[in-house]
Design an enzyme around this catalytic site. Structure first.
Site, PDB file in Angstrom:
ATOM      1  N   TYR A 127      34.193  26.831  50.974  1.00  0.00           N
ATOM      2  CA  TYR A 127      34.076  26.295  49.609  1.00  0.00           C
ATOM      3  C   TYR A 127      33.050  25.167  49.522  1.00  0.00           C
ATOM      4  O   TYR A 127      32.390  25.019  48.490  1.00  0.00           O
ATOM      5  CB  TYR A 127      35.462  25.876  49.072  1.00  0.00           C
ATOM      6  CG  TYR A 127      36.262  27.102  48.683  1.00  0.00           C
ATOM      7  CD1 TYR A 127      36.029  27.754  47.471  1.00  0.00           C
ATOM      8  CD2 TYR A 127      37.193  27.653  49.550  1.00  0.00           C
ATOM      9  CE1 TYR A 127      36.717  28.907  47.127  1.00  0.00           C
ATOM     10  CE2 TYR A 127      37.894  28.803  49.215  1.00  0.00           C
ATOM     11  CZ  TYR A 127      37.651  29.421  47.999  1.00  0.00           C
ATOM     12  OH  TYR A 127      38.325  30.573  47.655  1.00  0.00           O
TER      13      TYR A 127
ATOM     14  N   ASN B  65      35.449  32.774  36.740  1.00  0.00           N
ATOM     15  CA  ASN B  65      34.467  32.169  37.638  1.00  0.00           C
ATOM     16  C   ASN B  65      34.773  30.694  37.896  1.00  0.00           C
ATOM     17  O   ASN B  65      35.229  29.977  37.006  1.00  0.00           O
ATOM     18  CB  ASN B  65      33.061  32.306  37.064  1.00  0.00           C
ATOM     19  CG  ASN B  65      32.665  33.761  36.917  1.00  0.00           C
ATOM     20  OD1 ASN B  65      33.293  34.627  37.509  1.00  0.00           O
ATOM     21  ND2 ASN B  65      31.641  34.024  36.126  1.00  0.00           N
TER      22      ASN B  65
ATOM     23  N   HIS C 219      40.772  30.629  37.118  1.00  0.00           N
ATOM     24  CA  HIS C 219      40.853  30.598  38.582  1.00  0.00           C
ATOM     25  C   HIS C 219      40.342  29.279  39.172  1.00  0.00           C
ATOM     26  O   HIS C 219      39.975  29.222  40.338  1.00  0.00           O
ATOM     27  CB  HIS C 219      40.082  31.788  39.185  1.00  0.00           C
ATOM     28  CG  HIS C 219      40.759  33.107  38.953  1.00  0.00           C
ATOM     29  ND1 HIS C 219      40.132  34.324  39.105  1.00  0.00           N
ATOM     30  CD2 HIS C 219      42.033  33.402  38.575  1.00  0.00           C
ATOM     31  CE1 HIS C 219      40.983  35.306  38.829  1.00  0.00           C
ATOM     32  NE2 HIS C 219      42.136  34.775  38.495  1.00  0.00           N
TER      33      HIS C 219
ATOM     34  N   ASN D  63      29.257  45.688  31.356  1.00  0.00           N
ATOM     35  CA  ASN D  63      29.272  45.610  32.820  1.00  0.00           C
ATOM     36  C   ASN D  63      28.177  46.518  33.390  1.00  0.00           C
ATOM     37  O   ASN D  63      27.744  47.456  32.729  1.00  0.00           O
ATOM     38  CB  ASN D  63      30.646  46.069  33.343  1.00  0.00           C
ATOM     39  CG  ASN D  63      30.996  45.459  34.686  1.00  0.00           C
ATOM     40  OD1 ASN D  63      30.723  44.285  34.926  1.00  0.00           O
ATOM     41  ND2 ASN D  63      31.597  46.228  35.569  1.00  0.00           N
TER      42      ASN D  63
ATOM     43  N   ALA E 250      24.148  41.954  32.517  1.00  0.00           N
ATOM     44  CA  ALA E 250      24.721  40.984  31.579  1.00  0.00           C
ATOM     45  C   ALA E 250      23.615  40.236  30.838  1.00  0.00           C
ATOM     46  O   ALA E 250      23.735  39.959  29.642  1.00  0.00           O
ATOM     47  CB  ALA E 250      25.613  40.003  32.337  1.00  0.00           C
TER      48      ALA E 250
HETATM   49  C1  BJW Z   1      27.406  42.874  36.794  1.00  0.00           C
HETATM   50  C2  BJW Z   1      26.219  42.377  37.249  1.00  0.00           C
HETATM   51  C3  BJW Z   1      25.276  42.070  36.282  1.00  0.00           C
HETATM   52  C4  BJW Z   1      27.395  42.717  38.969  1.00  0.00           C
HETATM   53  N1  BJW Z   1      25.556  42.269  34.989  1.00  0.00           N
HETATM   54  N2  BJW Z   1      27.667  43.071  35.511  1.00  0.00           N
HETATM   55  C5  BJW Z   1      49.602  44.740  42.975  1.00  0.00           C
HETATM   56  C6  BJW Z   1      49.403  45.099  41.653  1.00  0.00           C
HETATM   57  C7  BJW Z   1      49.057  44.146  40.706  1.00  0.00           C
HETATM   58  C8  BJW Z   1      48.879  42.815  41.057  1.00  0.00           C
HETATM   59  C9  BJW Z   1      49.076  42.455  42.367  1.00  0.00           C
HETATM   60  C10 BJW Z   1      49.450  43.414  43.309  1.00  0.00           C
HETATM   61  N3  BJW Z   1      49.577  42.774  44.497  1.00  0.00           N
HETATM   62  C11 BJW Z   1      49.274  41.452  44.330  1.00  0.00           C
HETATM   63  C12 BJW Z   1      48.970  41.254  43.028  1.00  0.00           C
HETATM   64  C13 BJW Z   1      48.570  39.983  42.380  1.00  0.00           C
HETATM   65  C14 BJW Z   1      47.191  39.526  42.804  1.00  0.00           C
HETATM   66  C15 BJW Z   1      46.180  40.669  42.643  1.00  0.00           C
HETATM   67  O1  BJW Z   1      45.644  40.917  41.584  1.00  0.00           O
HETATM   68  N4  BJW Z   1      45.867  41.357  43.736  1.00  0.00           N
HETATM   69  C16 BJW Z   1      44.935  42.474  43.684  1.00  0.00           C
HETATM   70  C17 BJW Z   1      44.200  42.562  44.991  1.00  0.00           C
HETATM   71  C18 BJW Z   1      45.689  43.745  43.305  1.00  0.00           C
HETATM   72  N5  BJW Z   1      46.852  38.435  41.901  1.00  0.00           N
HETATM   73  C19 BJW Z   1      47.202  37.186  42.163  1.00  0.00           C
HETATM   74  O2  BJW Z   1      47.759  36.867  43.183  1.00  0.00           O
HETATM   75  C20 BJW Z   1      46.921  36.163  41.062  1.00  0.00           C
HETATM   76  N6  BJW Z   1      48.099  35.443  40.773  1.00  0.00           N
HETATM   77  C21 BJW Z   1      49.188  36.049  40.246  1.00  0.00           C
HETATM   78  O3  BJW Z   1      49.227  37.246  40.008  1.00  0.00           O
HETATM   79  O4  BJW Z   1      50.209  35.176  39.967  1.00  0.00           O
HETATM   80  C22 BJW Z   1      51.432  35.723  39.420  1.00  0.00           C
HETATM   81  C23 BJW Z   1      51.380  35.973  37.948  1.00  0.00           C
HETATM   82  C24 BJW Z   1      52.243  36.872  37.376  1.00  0.00           C
HETATM   83  C25 BJW Z   1      52.222  37.111  36.010  1.00  0.00           C
HETATM   84  C26 BJW Z   1      51.357  36.423  35.193  1.00  0.00           C
HETATM   85  C27 BJW Z   1      50.522  35.507  35.750  1.00  0.00           C
HETATM   86  C28 BJW Z   1      50.526  35.285  37.123  1.00  0.00           C
HETATM   87  C29 BJW Z   1      45.853  35.169  41.518  1.00  0.00           C
HETATM   88  C30 BJW Z   1      44.517  35.814  41.664  1.00  0.00           C
HETATM   89  C31 BJW Z   1      43.518  34.803  42.221  1.00  0.00           C
HETATM   90  C32 BJW Z   1      42.135  35.423  42.406  1.00  0.00           C
HETATM   91  N7  BJW Z   1      41.307  34.487  43.109  1.00  0.00           N
HETATM   92  C33 BJW Z   1      39.904  34.824  43.354  1.00  0.00           C
HETATM   93  C34 BJW Z   1      39.284  33.697  44.220  1.00  0.00           C
HETATM   94  C35 BJW Z   1      39.062  32.442  43.364  1.00  0.00           C
HETATM   95  C36 BJW Z   1      38.377  31.353  44.123  1.00  0.00           C
HETATM   96  C37 BJW Z   1      37.014  31.765  44.660  1.00  0.00           C
HETATM   97  O5  BJW Z   1      36.061  31.941  43.872  1.00  0.00           O
HETATM   98  O6  BJW Z   1      36.897  31.898  45.882  1.00  0.00           O
HETATM   99  O7  BJW Z   1      39.203  34.940  42.104  1.00  0.00           O
HETATM  100  S1  BJW Z   1      39.649  36.422  44.126  1.00  0.00           S
HETATM  101  C38 BJW Z   1      38.171  36.803  43.250  1.00  0.00           C
HETATM  102  O8  BJW Z   1      38.381  37.974  42.410  1.00  0.00           O
HETATM  103  C39 BJW Z   1      37.929  35.610  42.293  1.00  0.00           C
HETATM  104  C40 BJW Z   1      37.485  36.300  41.037  1.00  0.00           C
HETATM  105  O9  BJW Z   1      37.668  35.459  39.921  1.00  0.00           O
HETATM  106  C41 BJW Z   1      38.338  37.548  41.025  1.00  0.00           C
HETATM  107  C42 BJW Z   1      37.810  38.671  40.166  1.00  0.00           C
HETATM  108  O10 BJW Z   1      36.566  39.108  40.641  1.00  0.00           O
HETATM  109  P1  BJW Z   1      35.433  39.561  39.602  1.00  0.00           P
HETATM  110  O11 BJW Z   1      34.974  38.397  38.823  1.00  0.00           O
HETATM  111  O12 BJW Z   1      35.903  40.732  38.846  1.00  0.00           O
HETATM  112  O13 BJW Z   1      34.253  39.945  40.618  1.00  0.00           O
HETATM  113  P2  BJW Z   1      33.946  41.333  41.335  1.00  0.00           P
HETATM  114  O14 BJW Z   1      32.990  41.052  42.424  1.00  0.00           O
HETATM  115  O15 BJW Z   1      35.191  42.062  41.694  1.00  0.00           O
HETATM  116  O16 BJW Z   1      33.230  42.205  40.205  1.00  0.00           O
HETATM  117  C43 BJW Z   1      31.950  41.892  39.705  1.00  0.00           C
HETATM  118  C44 BJW Z   1      31.604  42.898  38.622  1.00  0.00           C
HETATM  119  O17 BJW Z   1      30.396  42.512  38.022  1.00  0.00           O
HETATM  120  C45 BJW Z   1      31.423  44.333  39.135  1.00  0.00           C
HETATM  121  O18 BJW Z   1      32.142  45.236  38.277  1.00  0.00           O
HETATM  122  C46 BJW Z   1      29.924  44.568  39.018  1.00  0.00           C
HETATM  123  O19 BJW Z   1      29.599  45.914  38.680  1.00  0.00           O
HETATM  124  C47 BJW Z   1      29.561  43.643  37.902  1.00  0.00           C
HETATM  125  N8  BJW Z   1      28.205  43.140  37.956  1.00  0.00           N
HETATM  126  N9  BJW Z   1      26.273  42.328  38.661  1.00  0.00           N
HETATM  127  C48 BJW Z   1      26.770  42.808  34.678  1.00  0.00           C
HETATM  128  N10 BJW Z   1      24.046  41.597  36.642  1.00  0.00           N
END
Ligand code: BJW
Length: 235
Positions: free
Chosen positions: A56, A92, A109, A201, A219
């Site tokens: 980080y 983000n 996040h 996207n 984007a």
């Molecule tokens: C472009 C582009 C360009 C590229 N133009 N587009 C089973 C089922 C359901 C849920 C769970 C499960 N098992 C566990 C869970 C829960 C878990 C989860 O979701 N796990 C999954 C793996 C399934 N979630 C959690 O634990 C969350 N907490 C939680 O659920 O608490 C309980 C709760 C219950 C009820 C209500 C509320 C809460 C916490 C999640 C924390 C995520 N943390 C991270 C790290 C943050 C810190 C850091 O930055 O290091 O957050 S992980 C990472 O993924 C980060 C991001 O914010 C997040 C999402 O990623 P994002 O932004 O979508 O990025 P990418 O890389 O995946 O996608 C990029 C996209 O852009 C792509 O589509 C490209 O095509 C596109 N792109 N260039 C336009 N130029």
């Protein structure tokens, strides 16, 4: 449909990709270079705090060297000119929405430029390293961690997000893969609550089925086009 009034925009790593910030799941993204469970879980942090602080610290340093791109700028324009309700919910941890001038932004996040005290739970603006274990400005404990939401932790301000989703008549998702919950579920929630849903996207996301409309492209091109569209009164 009638003109939208209340908008919720969800942004993900794709909106900052063209500013030079790595996404997570794309080829060459952060999760190809690091094991998620090592750097983005509380268990990983407990196991090897130094590795996580270095990860980080490097990203905190990098984010201060990049600039907002036309997609952030277009959303800032929308924020300035949209008279209805607007909430930009970003997954983000960078501050590029704010640096482009947007104000109605919520970081579900957490933020790289913030430190969270594991002892007193205070959040402090932070632009320096955390590896050297500085003292918390509030309680003095050497217990500062990155103020980001790891897997298994509760994202910030969920109640406020759902309150906006309930009132939204337009939900727009930008640059997110739809792989991480609860954010990945917002489109379904918004749709079931009556909002129109639009995805901007590079490619169709995992939850693409739930969108009324999905536009593919960069984007930096799609977002300014959409903002121009929505700010132009229809005759
Ligand atoms: C472009 C582009 C360009 C590229 N133009 N587009 C089973 C089922 C359901 C849920 C769970 C499960 N098992 C566990 C869970 C829960 C878990 C989860 O979701 N796990 C999954 C793996 C399934 N979630 C959690 O634990 C969350 N907490 C939680 O659920 O608490 C309980 C709760 C219950 C009820 C209500 C509320 C809460 C916490 C999640 C924390 C995520 N943390 C991270 C790290 C943050 C810190 C850091 O930055 O290091 O957050 S992980 C990472 O993924 C980060 C991001 O914010 C997040 C999402 O990623 P994002 O932004 O979508 O990025 P990418 O890389 O995946 O996608 C990029 C996209 O852009 C792509 O589509 C490209 O095509 C596109 N792109 N260039 C336009 N130029």
């Amino acid at each position: 449909m009638s003109e939208p009034r209340n908008i919720v925009v969800l942004t993900g790593a794709g909106i900052s990709a063209e500013s030079g910030i790595d996404t997570f799941r794309d080829a060459g993204g952060l999760w190809e270079q690091h094991r998620v469970e090592d750097v983005a879980t509380p268990e990983g942090f407990a196991r090897d705090p130094e590795l996580v602080q270095r990860f980080y610290d490097a990203r905190r340093e990098a984010v201060q060297k990049v600039s907002p791109n036309p997609a952030h700028e277009a959303l800032a324009k929308l924020d300035a000119e949209w008279e209805g309700e607007l909430l930009i919910v970003t997954q983000n941890v960078d501050d590029l929405h704010e640096r482009a001038g947007a104000r109605r932004v919520l970081h579900m996040h957490g933020e790289l430029l913030s430190a969270l005290c594991a002892r007193c739970e205070a959040r402090h603006s932070w632009s320096e390293t955390l590896l050297d274990q500085p003292a918390c400005p509030g309680c003095g404990a050497q217990a500062l961690r990155p103020d980001v939401v790891w897997f298994g932790e509760m994202p910030y301000q969920m109640e406020r997000i759902y309150a906006h989703l309930r009132r939204a008549d337009l939900f727009v998702s930008i640059g997110t893969s739809g792989a991480v919950y609860p954010a990945a579920g917002f489109v379904r929630d918004a749709r079931e609550l009556g909002a129109r849903t639009l995805e901007l996207n590079l490619e169709r996301s995992e939850g693409s089925y739930w969108f009324n409309e999905s536009r593919q492209g960069r984007a930096s091109e799609l977002v300014p086009e959409w903002v121009k569209e929505i700010l132009t009164p229809s005759v």
